[in-house]
Design a protein around this motif. Sequence first.
Motif, PDB file in Angstrom:
ATOM      1  N   THR A 235     -62.385 -35.268  28.313  1.00 21.02           N
ATOM      2  CA  THR A 235     -63.096 -34.055  27.908  1.00 21.02           C
ATOM      3  C   THR A 235     -62.587 -32.861  28.703  1.00 21.02           C
ATOM      4  N   THR A 236     -62.828 -31.678  28.165  1.00 23.01           N
ATOM      5  CA  THR A 236     -62.365 -30.454  28.823  1.00 23.01           C
ATOM      6  C   THR A 236     -63.526 -29.716  29.488  1.00 23.01           C
ATOM      7  N   TYR A 237     -63.170 -28.829  30.404  1.00 14.64           N
ATOM      8  CA  TYR A 237     -64.156 -27.927  31.011  1.00 14.64           C
ATOM      9  C   TYR A 237     -63.471 -26.601  31.313  1.00 14.64           C
ATOM     10  N   THR A 238     -64.252 -25.539  31.440  1.00 12.82           N
ATOM     11  CA  THR A 238     -63.694 -24.198  31.640  1.00 12.82           C
ATOM     12  C   THR A 238     -63.473 -23.896  33.119  1.00 12.82           C
ATOM     13  N   GLY A 239     -62.645 -22.890  33.352  1.00 11.79           N
ATOM     14  CA  GLY A 239     -62.441 -22.394  34.706  1.00 11.79           C
ATOM     15  C   GLY A 239     -63.582 -21.468  35.103  1.00 11.79           C
ATOM     16  N   LEU A 240     -63.380 -20.719  36.173  1.00 15.70           N
ATOM     17  CA  LEU A 240     -64.409 -19.807  36.683  1.00 15.70           C
ATOM     18  C   LEU A 240     -64.843 -18.814  35.608  1.00 15.70           C
ATOM     19  N   SER A 241     -66.134 -18.516  35.568  1.00 17.98           N
ATOM     20  CA  SER A 241     -66.657 -17.540  34.609  1.00 17.98           C
ATOM     21  C   SER A 241     -67.594 -16.570  35.325  1.00 17.98           C
ATOM     22  N   GLY A 242     -67.725 -15.358  34.772  1.00 14.43           N
ATOM     23  CA  GLY A 242     -68.634 -14.366  35.324  1.00 14.43           C
ATOM     24  C   GLY A 242     -68.199 -13.768  36.632  1.00 14.43           C
ATOM     25  N   ALA A 253     -65.698 -20.750  49.100  1.00 17.30           N
ATOM     26  CA  ALA A 253     -65.158 -21.672  48.093  1.00 17.30           C
ATOM     27  C   ALA A 253     -63.687 -21.367  47.833  1.00 17.30           C
ATOM     28  N   LYS A 254     -62.982 -22.325  47.244  1.00 20.57           N
ATOM     29  CA  LYS A 254     -61.557 -22.157  46.932  1.00 20.57           C
ATOM     30  C   LYS A 254     -61.337 -22.342  45.438  1.00 20.57           C
ATOM     31  N   TYR A 255     -60.338 -21.634  44.919  1.00 19.19           N
ATOM     32  CA  TYR A 255     -59.971 -21.854  43.521  1.00 19.19           C
ATOM     33  C   TYR A 255     -58.458 -22.034  43.404  1.00 19.19           C
ATOM     34  N   ILE A 256     -58.045 -22.831  42.442  1.00 14.35           N
ATOM     35  CA  ILE A 256     -56.625 -23.106  42.199  1.00 14.35           C
ATOM     36  C   ILE A 256     -56.058 -21.976  41.359  1.00 14.35           C
ATOM     37  N   THR A 257     -54.990 -21.360  41.809  1.00 15.31           N
ATOM     38  CA  THR A 257     -54.433 -20.194  41.125  1.00 15.31           C
ATOM     39  C   THR A 257     -53.696 -20.575  39.839  1.00 15.31           C
ATOM     40  N   TYR A 258     -53.540 -19.598  38.985  1.00 14.45           N
ATOM     41  CA  TYR A 258     -52.819 -19.783  37.722  1.00 14.45           C
ATOM     42  C   TYR A 258     -51.385 -20.249  37.991  1.00 14.45           C
ATOM     43  N   MET A 259     -50.692 -19.573  38.930  1.00  9.20           N
ATOM     44  CA  MET A 259     -49.297 -19.916  39.197  1.00  9.20           C
ATOM     45  C   MET A 259     -49.158 -21.316  39.777  1.00  9.20           C
ATOM     46  N   ASN A 260     -50.154 -21.770  40.521  1.00  8.05           N
ATOM     47  CA  ASN A 260     -50.128 -23.133  41.055  1.00  8.05           C
ATOM     48  C   ASN A 260     -50.113 -24.141  39.915  1.00  8.05           C
ATOM     49  N   THR A 270     -51.719 -25.786  48.913  1.00 10.87           N
ATOM     50  CA  THR A 270     -51.353 -24.469  49.444  1.00 10.87           C
ATOM     51  C   THR A 270     -51.518 -23.365  48.397  1.00 10.87           C
ATOM     52  N   GLY A 271     -51.644 -23.746  47.136  1.00  7.92           N
ATOM     53  CA  GLY A 271     -51.773 -22.763  46.063  1.00  7.92           C
ATOM     54  C   GLY A 271     -53.216 -22.516  45.671  1.00  7.92           C
ATOM     55  N   VAL A 272     -54.081 -22.411  46.682  1.00 12.68           N
ATOM     56  CA  VAL A 272     -55.492 -22.095  46.423  1.00 12.68           C
ATOM     57  C   VAL A 272     -55.870 -20.834  47.195  1.00 12.68           C
ATOM     58  N   GLU A 273     -56.849 -20.103  46.676  1.00 12.66           N
ATOM     59  CA  GLU A 273     -57.325 -18.887  47.332  1.00 12.66           C
ATOM     60  C   GLU A 273     -58.843 -18.881  47.348  1.00 12.66           C
ATOM     61  N   THR A 313     -60.382 -32.807  47.757  1.00 10.60           N
ATOM     62  CA  THR A 313     -60.847 -31.582  48.403  1.00 10.60           C
ATOM     63  C   THR A 313     -62.157 -31.135  47.770  1.00 10.60           C
ATOM     64  N   GLU A 314     -63.152 -30.862  48.599  1.00 13.39           N
ATOM     65  CA  GLU A 314     -64.450 -30.448  48.082  1.00 13.39           C
ATOM     66  C   GLU A 314     -64.486 -28.950  47.789  1.00 13.39           C
ATOM     67  N   SER A 315     -65.381 -28.555  46.912  1.00 10.65           N
ATOM     68  CA  SER A 315     -65.620 -27.141  46.571  1.00 10.65           C
ATOM     69  C   SER A 315     -64.346 -26.430  46.144  1.00 10.65           C
ATOM     70  N   VAL A 316     -63.625 -27.066  45.218  1.00 15.85           N
ATOM     71  CA  VAL A 316     -62.425 -26.449  44.641  1.00 15.85           C
ATOM     72  C   VAL A 316     -62.687 -26.195  43.167  1.00 15.85           C
ATOM     73  N   TYR A 317     -62.352 -24.990  42.717  1.00 14.53           N
ATOM     74  CA  TYR A 317     -62.614 -24.581  41.342  1.00 14.53           C
ATOM     75  C   TYR A 317     -61.302 -24.137  40.692  1.00 14.53           C
ATOM     76  N   LEU A 318     -61.385 -23.778  39.427  1.00 16.55           N
ATOM     77  CA  LEU A 318     -60.195 -23.425  38.654  1.00 16.55           C
ATOM     78  C   LEU A 318     -60.258 -21.969  38.231  1.00 16.55           C
ATOM     79  N   ASN A 319     -59.119 -21.293  38.278  1.00  8.63           N
ATOM     80  CA  ASN A 319     -59.092 -19.872  37.896  1.00  8.63           C
ATOM     81  C   ASN A 319     -59.529 -19.673  36.439  1.00  8.63           C
ATOM     82  N   SER A 320     -59.870 -18.437  36.104  1.00  6.79           N
ATOM     83  CA  SER A 320     -60.450 -18.117  34.791  1.00  6.79           C
ATOM     84  C   SER A 320     -59.485 -18.281  33.633  1.00  6.79           C
ATOM     85  N   PHE A 321     -58.176 -18.288  33.909  1.00  4.64           N
ATOM     86  CA  PHE A 321     -57.178 -18.331  32.839  1.00  4.64           C
ATOM     87  C   PHE A 321     -56.608 -19.734  32.620  1.00  4.64           C
ATOM     88  N   CYS A 322     -57.322 -20.734  33.142  1.00  3.88           N
ATOM     89  CA  CYS A 322     -56.942 -22.129  32.935  1.00  3.88           C
ATOM     90  C   CYS A 322     -58.185 -22.926  32.544  1.00  3.88           C
TER      91      CYS A 322
END
Length: 417
Positions: A235-242, A253-260, A270-273, A313-322
């Motif tokens: 199943t799918t899920y969305t990246g960060l919203s709002g 918290a950390k999120y995985i960047t689009y370029m990563n 290393t590709g988290v911000e 890794t705990e508390s890792v999220y996904l950028n809005s464009f993924c």
Amino acid sequence: MTIVKISDSTPKLRFREFTIAWQQKKLSDIATFSKGSSLSKSDLSEEGHPCILYGELYTKYNEVITKVFSRTKSKDKKLVMGYKGDVLVPSSGETAIDIACASALEMNEIYLGGDLNIIRPQKNVNGAFLSYELNSARKKDLVRMAQGATVVHLYHSGLREVNLFLPEFKEQEKIASFFSLLDKRIEKQEEKIEQIKLFKKGMMQKIFSQKLRFKGDYEGEFPQWESKSLKSLGTTYTGLSGKTSKDFGVGTAKYITYMNVFANVKAQTTGVERVDLSDGKKQNQVVNGDILFTTSSETPEEVGMASYWGHNTESVYLNSFCFGYRLNTKGVIPEFLAYMLRSEGYRRNITILAQGSTRFNLSKTELLKMEVEIPSILEQEKIVSVLSNIDKKIEKEEEKLIGFIEQKKGLMQQMFI
């Protein structure tokens, strides 16, 4: 604009046979200036006369140009010709740092496009040496000379005022030759990496088209691959919203960047911000084993790039464009699926699903309809092992390349004033 005068007249690191102090000169004292002509991408062709466009200086060329990539069949009489020893500097670009670069021609009779400053040194000045100096000790000066807001420009009036330090001609030649050797080593290393990447691409094409199959234990055959839809596997899920711009770069918290996601088959820690999630709004966390996809891009070829997250890794999220994809079966190794979806055949199928005109987007619903061929777990493990070993080889060679580049950078800081 006045450039600050540097008092020291000898570099920190020098070839021992040279002892004469370097002389300070304005660029206008040792060169003449001109501009290229109106030559654009629409004038390029597969065959014709070699030419250089201004944008290529900061995308294709380094300090010295020994090979030209573009050609034109244009017969415009206003075309400007460049010659060996000429130093080219872009006259316009998006940022000052973009256009603060120089490239010396080591070839004769090359057509030069518009928005190119042409610096033609006197006979006692080596063009390659001048290019290396402009790209190292004088780079900040070029940045300061750039003018403009949305589009920045470097004019002859500014370039003329740049102060240089010049040694005698023989020392110029030796320094230029030394850095040319370093550049050749870097170029060979880049070629080596590219060859390994091409080998990997070929292997993936053979493996996922099933032209290359692996043997099981005791040389037995693995079972046939089974066709399954992505919808049946997970199943799918969305990246960060709002989130707004003020929420990024801060928080715990950390999120995985689009370029990563875009650049790596295995997304890197290393590709988290950082991102601020203190508003309490529920967001989807990324967990070990998730597959991540790029949702949108300016070209359909870049949409739907798959990446595997293999970290606890705990508390890792996904950028809005993924968006994320989570398997609901133990019959598929996530890393295998990421490799498969990056192979040439599957990339073609995903690209077809991209929708849009100026910007292209991938529908999660349409992607889930895609059929994938799944081998047994044991064969998946063998495939992952082979491709992971190639990736480790690429990573090792890329580390060498970074070392060569850093060495050159350090030497340039010491060998110019």
